[in-house]
Design an enzyme around this catalytic site. Structure first.
Site, PDB file in Angstrom:
ATOM      1  N   ARG A  16       1.357  -5.055   5.932  1.00 23.66           N
ATOM      2  CA  ARG A  16       1.172  -3.989   5.193  1.00 23.66           C
ATOM      3  C   ARG A  16       1.760  -2.804   5.434  1.00 23.66           C
ATOM      4  O   ARG A  16       2.069  -2.518   6.545  1.00 23.66           O
ATOM      5  CB  ARG A  16      -0.817  -3.666   5.634  1.00 23.66           C
TER       6      ARG A  16
ATOM      7  N   ARG B 242      -0.098   9.175  -9.993  1.00 30.99           N
ATOM      8  CA  ARG B 242      -0.196   8.194  -9.332  1.00 30.99           C
ATOM      9  C   ARG B 242       0.444   6.929  -9.973  1.00 30.99           C
ATOM     10  O   ARG B 242       1.306   5.836  -9.592  1.00 30.99           O
ATOM     11  CB  ARG B 242      -1.869   7.727  -8.944  1.00 30.99           C
TER      12      ARG B 242
ATOM     13  N   ASP C  67       0.912  -1.186   0.077  1.00 30.97           N
ATOM     14  CA  ASP C  67       0.010  -0.062   0.031  1.00 30.97           C
ATOM     15  C   ASP C  67       0.734   1.183   0.043  1.00 30.97           C
ATOM     16  O   ASP C  67       1.909   1.272   0.647  1.00 30.97           O
ATOM     17  CB  ASP C  67      -0.912  -0.174   1.208  1.00 30.97           C
TER      18      ASP C  67
ATOM     19  N   ASN D 213       1.332   3.399  -2.905  1.00 26.30           N
ATOM     20  CA  ASN D 213       2.011   3.997  -4.239  1.00 26.30           C
ATOM     21  C   ASN D 213       1.568   5.193  -4.552  1.00 26.30           C
ATOM     22  O   ASN D 213       2.169   5.975  -5.048  1.00 26.30           O
ATOM     23  CB  ASN D 213       1.439   3.051  -5.551  1.00 26.30           C
ATOM     24  N   GLY D 214       0.051   5.332  -4.416  1.00 27.21           N
ATOM     25  CA  GLY D 214      -0.350   6.766  -4.858  1.00 27.21           C
ATOM     26  C   GLY D 214       0.180   7.704  -4.144  1.00 27.21           C
ATOM     27  O   GLY D 214       0.582   9.064  -4.643  1.00 27.21           O
ATOM     28  N   ARG D 215       0.277   7.666  -2.678  1.00 25.55           N
ATOM     29  CA  ARG D 215       0.636   8.849  -1.817  1.00 25.55           C
ATOM     30  C   ARG D 215       2.145   9.164  -2.047  1.00 25.55           C
ATOM     31  O   ARG D 215       2.311  10.194  -2.149  1.00 25.55           O
ATOM     32  CB  ARG D 215       0.563   8.333  -0.379  1.00 25.55           C
ATOM     33  N   TRP D 216       2.814   7.920  -2.372  1.00 34.11           N
ATOM     34  CA  TRP D 216       4.386   8.274  -2.632  1.00 34.11           C
ATOM     35  C   TRP D 216       4.656   9.390  -3.953  1.00 34.11           C
ATOM     36  O   TRP D 216       5.315  10.269  -4.006  1.00 34.11           O
ATOM     37  CB  TRP D 216       4.940   7.016  -2.947  1.00 34.11           C
TER      38      TRP D 216
ATOM     39  N   ASN E 158     -10.553  -2.484  -6.330  1.00 35.43           N
ATOM     40  CA  ASN E 158      -9.589  -1.690  -7.342  1.00 35.43           C
ATOM     41  C   ASN E 158     -10.500  -1.504  -8.604  1.00 35.43           C
ATOM     42  O   ASN E 158      -9.956  -0.418  -9.354  1.00 35.43           O
ATOM     43  CB  ASN E 158      -8.255  -2.274  -7.366  1.00 35.43           C
TER      44      ASN E 158
HETATM   45  C1  FPP Z   1      -1.870   0.415  -3.509  1.00 35.42           C
HETATM   46  O1  FPP Z   1      -1.206   1.639  -3.524  1.00 35.42           O
HETATM   47  C2  FPP Z   1      -1.228  -0.774  -4.476  1.00 35.42           C
HETATM   48  C3  FPP Z   1      -2.176  -1.144  -5.392  1.00 35.42           C
HETATM   49  C4  FPP Z   1      -3.589  -0.729  -5.643  1.00 35.42           C
HETATM   50  C5  FPP Z   1      -1.681  -2.092  -6.319  1.00 35.42           C
HETATM   51  C6  FPP Z   1      -0.524  -2.812  -6.161  1.00 35.42           C
HETATM   52  C7  FPP Z   1       0.467  -3.004  -7.286  1.00 35.42           C
HETATM   53  C8  FPP Z   1       1.667  -2.616  -7.589  1.00 35.42           C
HETATM   54  C9  FPP Z   1       2.754  -2.645  -6.349  1.00 35.42           C
HETATM   55  C10 FPP Z   1       2.043  -2.655  -8.936  1.00 35.42           C
HETATM   56  C11 FPP Z   1       1.862  -3.862  -9.694  1.00 35.42           C
HETATM   57  C12 FPP Z   1       2.688  -5.146  -8.937  1.00 35.42           C
HETATM   58  C13 FPP Z   1       2.995  -6.182  -9.759  1.00 35.42           C
HETATM   59  C14 FPP Z   1       3.688  -7.076  -8.926  1.00 35.42           C
HETATM   60  C15 FPP Z   1       3.098  -6.201 -11.098  1.00 35.42           C
HETATM   61  P1  FPP Z   1      -2.357   2.559  -3.652  1.00 35.42           P
HETATM   62  O2  FPP Z   1      -2.635   3.341  -5.112  1.00 35.42           O
HETATM   63  O3  FPP Z   1      -3.517   2.329  -3.075  1.00 35.42           O
HETATM   64  O4  FPP Z   1      -1.875   3.838  -2.649  1.00 35.42           O
HETATM   65  P2  FPP Z   1      -2.527   5.013  -1.835  1.00 35.42           P
HETATM   66  O5  FPP Z   1      -3.241   4.342  -1.176  1.00 35.42           O
HETATM   67  O6  FPP Z   1      -1.305   5.859  -1.396  1.00 35.42           O
HETATM   68  O7  FPP Z   1      -3.318   5.872  -2.906  1.00 35.42           O
END
Ligand code: FPP
Length: 244
Positions: free
Chosen positions: A181, A26, A13, A15-18, A61
């Protein structure tokens, strides 16, 4: 010596915030997140972990903007196309859990190709939870069981913890000993609800794109030091002995 979990499951969890923290779209976070996933997969295989499940895409998602869903699917396909040969070299067997009926055909083909190519690998099992929701998984088991009862194949008195576990998509993998997590959130978010009955939990405040091998080591050391009693008075060692 550290005691490794037989099955580590990770909710990747943040990716978006980063990306947002860096003023980037995002997608930028998902790209970096995929690279981190690759590093962590390799590291888990290297240290001898037996089972690793990554929550790569949840049922919920699908409700994200179409452009973000497309990017996540594209990254997944690219990962599979680029990394399958490496998985074979690292003796990693690839599998998935989740609702296949919602996934696009090209993704299904890429998943099946990677699964087939790595089928004979005997090292770590890598499971992507894709289009996965635990309540949906349990609901589909209940529907299947109801059909078996209706047709007279199954008696309701024969439904047990074991028969339910055996019908879940995770039936060939031990329940996760440890669920990690990242990003500071402390939720399961519809991930492995049945299977997590006795799991240990670890929450890292790092966002997934900044999670490192060193962070993984700390998490595994933390797990190793815990005394797991499974609701009983036993220590982890005596539980293992009694299991043999
Ligand atoms: C959460 O970050 C992550 C996801 C919704 C998907 C996870 C996917 C990856 C790490 C990339 C794909 C992986 C592979 C192995 C091909 P978020 O977008 O919910 O972050 P946020 O909570 O900060 O918005």
């Amino acid at each position: 010596m550290i005691h490794l979990p037989a099955h580590l499951a990770i909710i990747m969890d943040g990716n978006g915030r980063w990306a947002q923290q860096r003023g980037k779209p995002r997608a930028h976070g998902h790209i970096k997140g995929t690279r981190v996933a690759k590093t962590i997969i390799q590291e888990c295989a290297r240290i001898g972990l037996q089972n690793l499940t990554l929550y790569a895409f949840s049922t919920e998602n699908w409700l994200r903007p179409k452009s973000e869903v497309t990017i996540l699917m594209r990254l997944l396909k690219k990962y599979l196309e680029k990394e399958t040969q490496n998985l074979i070299q690292e003796n990693i067997r690839f599998e998935t859990i989740g609702d296949r009926s919602l996934l696009p055909l090209d993704i299904l083909e890429a998943l099946d190709a990677s699964q087939a190519a790595t089928q004979k690998c005997t090292g770590m099992k890598l499971i992507f939870a894709l289009s996965y929701g635990s309540r949906q998984e349990i609901t589909s088991v209940v529907q299947k069981m109801a059909r078996l009862v209706e047709s007279g194949t199954l008696k309701s008195k024969d439904i047990s913890l074991e028969t339910i576990s055996a019908m879940l998509q995770t039936n060939k993998t031990p329940d996760p000993d440890l669920i990690l997590r990242t990003s500071g959130e402390k939720r399961l978010s519809n991930f492995l609800l049945w299977q997590a009955a006795y799991s240990e939990f670890c929450f890292s405040t790092k966002l997934w794109p900044e999670f490192t091998k060193e962070d993984l080591t700390l998490v595994l050391q933390d797990f190793s030091s815990r005394d797991r009693r499974f609701g009983q008075l036993k220590t982890m060692e005596s539980h293992e002995q009694s299991a043999h």
